[in-house]
Write a protein that holds these residues in place. Structure first.
Motif, PDB file in Angstrom:
ATOM      1  N   THR A  12       0.860  -1.185   0.000  1.00 13.74           N
ATOM      2  CA  THR A  12       0.000   0.000   0.000  1.00 13.74           C
ATOM      3  C   THR A  12       0.896   1.235   0.000  1.00 13.74           C
ATOM      4  OG1 THR A  12      -0.098  -0.001   2.420  1.00 13.74           O
ATOM      5  CG2 THR A  12      -1.878  -1.132   1.254  1.00 13.74           C
ATOM      6  N   THR A  13       0.348   2.325  -0.491  1.00 16.05           N
ATOM      7  CA  THR A  13       1.133   3.565  -0.507  1.00 16.05           C
ATOM      8  C   THR A  13       1.007   4.253   0.853  1.00 16.05           C
ATOM      9  OG1 THR A  13      -0.702   4.930  -1.276  1.00 16.05           O
ATOM     10  CG2 THR A  13       0.660   3.862  -2.966  1.00 16.05           C
ATOM     11  N   PRO A  14       1.952   5.125   1.192  1.00 16.97           N
ATOM     12  CA  PRO A  14       1.830   5.867   2.452  1.00 16.97           C
ATOM     13  C   PRO A  14       0.552   6.699   2.526  1.00 16.97           C
ATOM     14  CG  PRO A  14       4.053   6.075   1.588  1.00 16.97           C
ATOM     15  CD  PRO A  14       3.240   5.363   0.539  1.00 16.97           C
ATOM     16  N   ASP A  15       0.117   7.237   1.384  1.00 21.28           N
ATOM     17  CA  ASP A  15      -1.118   8.017   1.353  1.00 21.28           C
ATOM     18  C   ASP A  15      -2.325   7.138   1.685  1.00 21.28           C
ATOM     19  OD1 ASP A  15      -2.638  10.420   0.862  1.00 21.28           O
ATOM     20  OD2 ASP A  15      -3.301   9.469  -1.005  1.00 21.28           O
ATOM     21  N   GLU A  16      -2.355   5.927   1.159  1.00 23.01           N
ATOM     22  CA  GLU A  16      -3.463   5.005   1.457  1.00 23.01           C
ATOM     23  C   GLU A  16      -3.481   4.634   2.935  1.00 23.01           C
ATOM     24  OE1 GLU A  16      -4.308   2.344  -2.484  1.00 23.01           O
ATOM     25  OE2 GLU A  16      -2.471   1.899  -1.355  1.00 23.01           O
ATOM     26  N   ARG A  17      -2.318   4.352   3.482  1.00 25.24           N
ATOM     27  CA  ARG A  17      -2.250   4.001   4.915  1.00 25.24           C
ATOM     28  C   ARG A  17      -2.695   5.170   5.783  1.00 25.24           C
ATOM     29  NH1 ARG A  17       2.507   1.767   2.964  1.00 25.24           N
ATOM     30  NH2 ARG A  17       3.791   3.362   3.956  1.00 25.24           N
ATOM     31  N   THR A  18      -2.308   6.387   5.398  1.00 28.03           N
ATOM     32  CA  THR A  18      -2.704   7.577   6.163  1.00 28.03           C
ATOM     33  C   THR A  18      -4.212   7.788   6.115  1.00 28.03           C
ATOM     34  OG1 THR A  18      -0.584   8.638   5.731  1.00 28.03           O
ATOM     35  CG2 THR A  18      -2.398  10.067   6.387  1.00 28.03           C
ATOM     36  N   MET A  19      -4.798   7.687   4.929  1.00 26.58           N
ATOM     37  CA  MET A  19      -6.249   7.896   4.801  1.00 26.58           C
ATOM     38  C   MET A  19      -7.032   6.808   5.534  1.00 26.58           C
ATOM     39  SD  MET A  19      -6.643  10.738   3.352  1.00 26.58           S
ATOM     40  CE  MET A  19      -8.336  10.803   2.870  1.00 26.58           C
ATOM     41  N   ALA A  20      -6.567   5.564   5.470  1.00 23.24           N
ATOM     42  CA  ALA A  20      -7.248   4.479   6.183  1.00 23.24           C
ATOM     43  C   ALA A  20      -7.150   4.698   7.694  1.00 23.24           C
ATOM     44  CB  ALA A  20      -6.641   3.132   5.796  1.00 23.24           C
ATOM     45  N   THR A  21      -5.997   5.143   8.148  1.00 22.10           N
ATOM     46  CA  THR A  21      -5.828   5.444   9.576  1.00 22.10           C
ATOM     47  C   THR A  21      -6.738   6.588   9.991  1.00 22.10           C
ATOM     48  OG1 THR A  21      -3.521   4.702   9.484  1.00 22.10           O
ATOM     49  CG2 THR A  21      -4.148   6.111  11.342  1.00 22.10           C
ATOM     50  N   LEU A  22      -6.816   7.618   9.177  1.00 17.86           N
ATOM     51  CA  LEU A  22      -7.697   8.748   9.479  1.00 17.86           C
ATOM     52  C   LEU A  22      -9.162   8.326   9.534  1.00 17.86           C
ATOM     53  CD1 LEU A  22      -6.138  11.674   7.427  1.00 17.86           C
ATOM     54  CD2 LEU A  22      -6.296  11.479   9.913  1.00 17.86           C
ATOM     55  N   ALA A  23      -9.554   7.397   8.684  1.00 21.15           N
ATOM     56  CA  ALA A  23     -10.947   6.919   8.702  1.00 21.15           C
ATOM     57  C   ALA A  23     -11.288   6.312  10.066  1.00 21.15           C
ATOM     58  CB  ALA A  23     -11.175   5.896   7.596  1.00 21.15           C
ATOM     59  N   HIS A  24     -10.341   5.580  10.639  1.00 18.14           N
ATOM     60  CA  HIS A  24     -10.576   4.972  11.952  1.00 18.14           C
ATOM     61  C   HIS A  24     -10.522   5.999  13.075  1.00 18.14           C
ATOM     62  CE1 HIS A  24     -10.644   0.856  10.524  1.00 18.14           C
ATOM     63  NE2 HIS A  24      -9.544   1.082   9.839  1.00 18.14           N
ATOM     64  N   VAL A  25      -9.516   6.877  13.038  1.00 21.50           N
ATOM     65  CA  VAL A  25      -9.325   7.835  14.128  1.00 21.50           C
ATOM     66  C   VAL A  25     -10.390   8.922  14.125  1.00 21.50           C
ATOM     67  CG1 VAL A  25      -7.750   9.575  15.059  1.00 21.50           C
ATOM     68  CG2 VAL A  25      -6.857   7.382  14.302  1.00 21.50           C
ATOM     69  N   LEU A  26     -10.714   9.440  12.955  1.00 21.63           N
ATOM     70  CA  LEU A  26     -11.659  10.557  12.878  1.00 21.63           C
ATOM     71  C   LEU A  26     -13.100  10.152  13.209  1.00 21.63           C
ATOM     72  CD1 LEU A  26     -10.365  12.590   9.819  1.00 21.63           C
ATOM     73  CD2 LEU A  26     -10.115  13.102  12.254  1.00 21.63           C
ATOM     74  N   GLN A  27     -13.383   8.854  13.234  1.00 24.50           N
ATOM     75  CA  GLN A  27     -14.727   8.445  13.641  1.00 24.50           C
ATOM     76  C   GLN A  27     -14.974   8.775  15.115  1.00 24.50           C
ATOM     77  OE1 GLN A  27     -15.632   4.218  13.827  1.00 24.50           O
ATOM     78  NE2 GLN A  27     -13.445   3.760  13.987  1.00 24.50           N
TER      79      GLN A  27
END
Length: 159
Positions: A12-27
């Motif tokens: 996965t790209t760093p951008d994908e990992r960041t966005m996936a992490t944000l999806a979990h945290v920002l909830q």
């Protein structure tokens, strides 16, 4: 070594990992709105859409349970009020005093459970793992038309 190996963070790209992490945290801050926005703007990435959809489904379940607890609480309050105003002398409302701690514990357990799951899976998404939420992971895979093993394992190169 003929078995499958775990997909690592290089897939996965760093951008994908960041966005996936944000999806979990920002909830935790944005409830269901934050994962929905990430899901909609990053549909082209299977990794991000998978993690964002899981977070969105968790928030939908969280909202449904919170509404059910509120309905239970209000039904108890109104029942107690109507019993107290029925013309009889006021009595001790046992249902209200028994149910209040249970509803409060329910809300706290719901909040702590969501917090723990969000943090745990944010860390996994940051590592590039295709980690499934219990029950909701299978549902997210079905909704995205992903196979049960898609994204989880990569074939081992033959030597």
């Amino acid at each position: 070594m003929n078995g499958p190996t775990q997909v690592n963070w290089l897939d996965t790209t760093p951008d994908e990992r960041t966005m996936a992490t944000l999806a979990h945290v920002l909830q935790l801050i944005g409830s269901w709105i934050a994962p929905l926005i990430i899901f909609l703007i990053r549909r082209q990435s299977r990794f991000v859409s998978f993690h964002a959809l899981q977070a969105l489904l968790l928030q939908i379940i969280h909202t449904i349970i919170a509404i059910m607890l509120m309905v239970l609480w209000f039904v108890t309050i109104f029942t107690t009020v109507f019993q107290q105003t029925s013309g009889k002398p006021p009595s001790f409302p046992p249902a209200l005093f028994l149910l209040f701690p249970l509803v409060w514990i329910g809300f706290m357990a719901l909040w702590v459970g969501t917090l723990v799951i969000a943090i745990m899976y944010a860390i996994k998404a940051g590592r590039g793992e295709w980690a499934d939420y219990p029950v909701l992971g299978k549902l997210a895979r079905k909704m995205l038309k992903m196979g049960p093993m898609e994204g989880r394992f990569a074939p081992t190169p033959q030597m």
